[in-house]
Motif scaffolding. Structure first.
Motif, mmCIF file in Angstrom:
data_model
loop_
_atom_site.group_PDB
_atom_site.id
_atom_site.type_symbol
_atom_site.label_atom_id
_atom_site.label_comp_id
_atom_site.label_asym_id
_atom_site.label_seq_id
_atom_site.Cartn_x
_atom_site.Cartn_y
_atom_site.Cartn_z
ATOM 1 N N GLU A 1 25.971 46.663 36.779
ATOM 2 C CA GLU A 1 26.733 47.896 36.635
ATOM 3 C C GLU A 1 25.768 49.071 36.507
ATOM 4 O O GLU A 1 25.012 49.143 35.538
ATOM 5 C CB GLU A 1 27.612 47.784 35.382
ATOM 6 N N PRO A 2 25.759 49.988 37.459
ATOM 7 C CA PRO A 2 24.767 51.076 37.419
ATOM 8 C C PRO A 2 24.751 51.844 36.103
ATOM 9 O O PRO A 2 23.682 52.253 35.632
ATOM 10 C CB PRO A 2 25.180 51.967 38.584
ATOM 11 N N ALA A 3 25.905 52.048 35.477
ATOM 12 C CA ALA A 3 25.968 52.830 34.243
ATOM 13 C C ALA A 3 25.182 52.184 33.106
ATOM 14 O O ALA A 3 24.841 52.859 32.136
ATOM 15 C CB ALA A 3 27.423 53.030 33.807
ATOM 16 N N LEU A 4 24.871 50.903 33.224
ATOM 17 C CA LEU A 4 24.155 50.205 32.160
ATOM 18 C C LEU A 4 22.646 50.348 32.278
ATOM 19 O O LEU A 4 21.906 49.921 31.393
ATOM 20 C CB LEU A 4 24.532 48.722 32.160
ATOM 21 N N MET A 5 22.175 50.954 33.339
ATOM 22 C CA MET A 5 20.737 51.134 33.524
ATOM 23 C C MET A 5 20.214 52.266 32.645
ATOM 24 O O MET A 5 20.979 53.117 32.183
ATOM 25 C CB MET A 5 20.441 51.436 34.997
ATOM 26 N N SER A 6 18.918 52.291 32.429
ATOM 27 C CA SER A 6 18.308 53.414 31.720
ATOM 28 C C SER A 6 18.250 54.631 32.630
ATOM 29 O O SER A 6 18.386 54.525 33.857
ATOM 30 C CB SER A 6 16.899 53.048 31.253
ATOM 31 N N LEU A 7 18.032 55.780 32.025
ATOM 32 C CA LEU A 7 17.874 57.014 32.804
ATOM 33 C C LEU A 7 16.726 56.883 33.795
ATOM 34 O O LEU A 7 16.857 57.221 34.979
ATOM 35 C CB LEU A 7 17.616 58.185 31.856
ATOM 36 N N ALA A 8 15.595 56.379 33.329
ATOM 37 C CA ALA A 8 14.431 56.239 34.203
ATOM 38 C C ALA A 8 14.732 55.308 35.365
ATOM 39 O O ALA A 8 14.392 55.592 36.525
ATOM 40 C CB ALA A 8 13.236 55.716 33.397
ATOM 41 N N VAL B 1 26.657 55.619 41.287
ATOM 42 C CA VAL B 1 26.255 55.766 39.890
ATOM 43 C C VAL B 1 27.290 56.589 39.122
ATOM 44 O O VAL B 1 27.694 56.235 38.005
ATOM 45 C CB VAL B 1 24.863 56.410 39.809
ATOM 46 N N THR B 2 27.727 57.684 39.714
ATOM 47 C CA THR B 2 28.710 58.549 39.058
ATOM 48 C C THR B 2 30.037 57.823 38.871
ATOM 49 O O THR B 2 30.656 57.910 37.806
ATOM 50 C CB THR B 2 28.906 59.835 39.870
ATOM 51 N N GLN B 3 30.465 57.084 39.883
ATOM 52 C CA GLN B 3 31.718 56.335 39.760
ATOM 53 C C GLN B 3 31.617 55.275 38.675
ATOM 54 O O GLN B 3 32.583 55.034 37.925
ATOM 55 C CB GLN B 3 32.075 55.678 41.093
ATOM 56 N N SER B 4 30.451 54.643 38.555
ATOM 57 C CA SER B 4 30.251 53.646 37.507
ATOM 58 C C SER B 4 30.417 54.282 36.124
ATOM 59 O O SER B 4 31.063 53.713 35.231
ATOM 60 C CB SER B 4 28.865 53.016 37.646
ATOM 61 N N CYS B 5 29.845 55.471 35.934
ATOM 62 C CA CYS B 5 30.013 56.177 34.659
ATOM 63 C C CYS B 5 31.474 56.550 34.419
ATOM 64 O O CYS B 5 32.002 56.375 33.312
ATOM 65 C CB CYS B 5 29.144 57.430 34.631
ATOM 66 N N LEU C 1 28.312 55.748 28.716
ATOM 67 C CA LEU C 1 29.181 56.641 29.480
ATOM 68 C C LEU C 1 28.375 57.744 30.141
ATOM 69 O O LEU C 1 28.841 58.351 31.107
ATOM 70 C CB LEU C 1 30.240 57.263 28.563
ATOM 71 N N THR C 2 27.213 58.035 29.614
ATOM 72 C CA THR C 2 26.273 58.993 30.182
ATOM 73 C C THR C 2 24.874 58.444 29.956
ATOM 74 O O THR C 2 24.638 57.722 28.983
ATOM 75 C CB THR C 2 26.415 60.383 29.532
ATOM 76 N N PHE C 3 23.949 58.751 30.858
ATOM 77 C CA PHE C 3 22.603 58.192 30.741
ATOM 78 C C PHE C 3 21.799 58.863 29.630
ATOM 79 O O PHE C 3 20.845 58.284 29.125
ATOM 80 C CB PHE C 3 21.874 58.318 32.084
ATOM 81 N N ALA C 4 22.187 60.052 29.270
ATOM 82 C CA ALA C 4 21.558 60.784 28.181
ATOM 83 C C ALA C 4 22.450 61.973 27.877
ATOM 84 O O ALA C 4 23.385 62.272 28.627
ATOM 85 C CB ALA C 4 20.150 61.246 28.555
ATOM 86 N N ALA C 5 22.170 62.643 26.770
ATOM 87 C CA ALA C 5 22.963 63.810 26.395
ATOM 88 C C ALA C 5 22.129 64.720 25.520
ATOM 89 O O ALA C 5 21.368 64.253 24.669
ATOM 90 C CB ALA C 5 24.226 63.384 25.634
#
Length: 470
Positions: A4-11, A27-31, A168-172
């Protein structure tokens, strides 16, 4: 690579998009899929802008196909605390007063991330006017902890901590005036960086306390925080307090080993009256740092209670000064807890405030003397894991104020001194609640903190633990 792309780290996700192993749309759809699953349980988002995000993702993919790379975070979707102005967007600041406020400018920190290629998913919940340490909000409801839905996230960057933890987001972006990045990082099991005052521009970010406010990220890893800091740091004509000091290669430094680092363990205050499981996690973390090559020594710090008290005075007065007009014209539009805190600030004399401000220089000098032989000091972010939402509800629990005072006692001193601190996931309680520890460093030396955090995370997997839907 996680499925699941959303589970990856930002890097990792940024590399995957740039190498065209994943599209920005995927990636956006996964989030967005995870947001649809988790938001009803968490209340982490203030606004979700799914269709707009997907259009921006398609545009990012089309640009990349033509060889137009917009920056190192090209096509990476993110959401940020709802206090960072973006021109044309509603920015509520978690309040009723600004429920319909539309920004006419974009904050410098946010603009620098946009210039690096990021996509906007929406905006994230927060404590009202960033003036609350738990995640409660009288207007929009509490934000829930993904690891235990009846427990707090910490505040004031409550939505940021919750959304990053739930992937839900890679960072904030968060903000830290008295612990508002580090406490959500601790309670939600993510990495959070409180920067040195002057390291990142505050232009276009809602002010709370003009001399204490700092801008910083919450993310999955120290490496992710290093990427974001490198993009945001540096001087800004719109903010004269943003200082023109060199910006190191934070990412490269975060990949360096621990060997040669000296870490101080306080002999008092930060190790007093700890929850037993927090104390055990601190001991285990120190053992891991030692195994990874760090030298561990004791440090005796100046009286941290005085620093904490001075920080509270400064925050109370500066927040009340900013809100004075609304306190006169619209007191009924504040939540009761925030109104009480702001009114208390109005009662503090100018002499008391000036004395607290005048003492900052000598206090910083004393701290620097005490820590001259160490690269960083390690301590818990809070003496306890996350209490429940009910236990910390000032309007619903008679013991809530005492609970809140205990939560925040370890974070305020560093804010008063203006120094950086990195909160890292360090373990879990038997009930599955995250516990974070903070690394407190020298002025403008975020790099060393990221180096220690990166080495610790290569030796542990606490930052990789995933919450599960109920």
């Amino acid at each position: 690579m996680r499925s699941e792309p959303a589970l990856m780290s930002l890097a990792a996700v940024a590399r995957a998009i740039l190498e065209k192993r994943l599209s920005a749309r995927e990636v956006t759809q996964s989030c967005l899929d995870r947001i649809a699953q988790w938001q009803p349980h968490l209340n982490a988002f203030m606004a979700i802008e799914g269709e707009e995000a997907l259009r921006a993702a398609d545009a990012a993919d089309a640009a990349l196909a033509k060889g137009d790379r917009r920056g190192p975070l090209h096509g990476v979707p993110m959401a940020h605390k709802d206090m960072y102005y973006e021109a044309g967007k509603v920015v509520t600041c978690g309040s009723c007063i600004r429920r319909d406020f539309v920004a006419t400018t974009t904050s410098t920190a946010l603009q620098r991330l946009k210039d690096a290629g990021t996509i906007r998913l929406g905006s994230l919940q927060m404590a009202e006017f960033a003036y609350g340490p738990t995640g409660h909000n009288a207007h929009f409801g509490p934000v829930h902890n993904p690891f235990a839905l009846d427990h707090i996230t910490g505040g004031s960057s409550s939505g940021s901590g919750s959304a990053v933890a739930a992937r839900l987001t890679f960072a904030a972006l968060g903000s830290d005036t008295g612990g508002s990045i580090r406490m959500p990082a601790h309670f939600c099991g993510v990495t959070g960086l409180k920067t040195t005052v002057g390291r990142v521009s505050r232009a276009g970010a809602m002010p709370l306390s003009q001399s204490l406010d700092t801008v910083g990220p919450l993310a999955r890893t120290a490496e992710d925080c290093a990427i974001l800091l490198g993009l945001m740091a540096g001087p800004d004509p719109a903010d004269p307090t943003a200082i023109a000091v060199p910006v190191p290669d934070y990412v490269a430094v975060s990949a360096e080993p621990m060997k040669g680092i000296t870490i101080g363990v306080p002999g008092s205050f930060y190790v007093d009256d700890l929850d037993g499981e927090v104390a055990g996690i601190l001991d285990a973390t120190i053992a891991t740092l030692r195994r990874e090559g760090a030298q561990i020594v004791r440090v005796d710090l100046p009286d941290q209670r005085q620093l904490s008290g001075a920080a509270q005075l400064v925050l109370a007065v500066e927040a009340a000064a900013f809100h004075k007009r609304w306190l006169i014209e619209r007191p009924q539009d504040y939540g009761p807890q925030v109104l009480m805190r702001l009114q208390n600030g109005l009662a503090i004399s100018a002499i008391t405030y000036l004395e607290a401000m005048r003492w900052r220089g000598p206090a910083l000098a004393a701290h620097q003397t005490a820590t001259a032989d160490v690269d960083a000091v390690i301590a818990p972010v809070s003496p306890v894991p996350a209490p429940t939402i009910v236990e910390s509800d000032v309007g619903g629990s008679p013991g809530a104020e005492a609970v809140i005072q205990r939560l925040t006692r370890f974070t305020r001193p560093i804010n008063y001194l203006g120094l950086p601190s990195l909160a890292i996931p360090a373990g879990f309680t038997r009930k599955g609640l995250p516990v974070g520890l903070q690394l407190m460093g020298r002025s403008f030396d975020e790099a060393t903190l990221l180096r220690i955090g990166g080495a610790f995370q290569r030796a542990t997997d606490f930052h990789e633990r995933l919450p599960q839907l109920p």
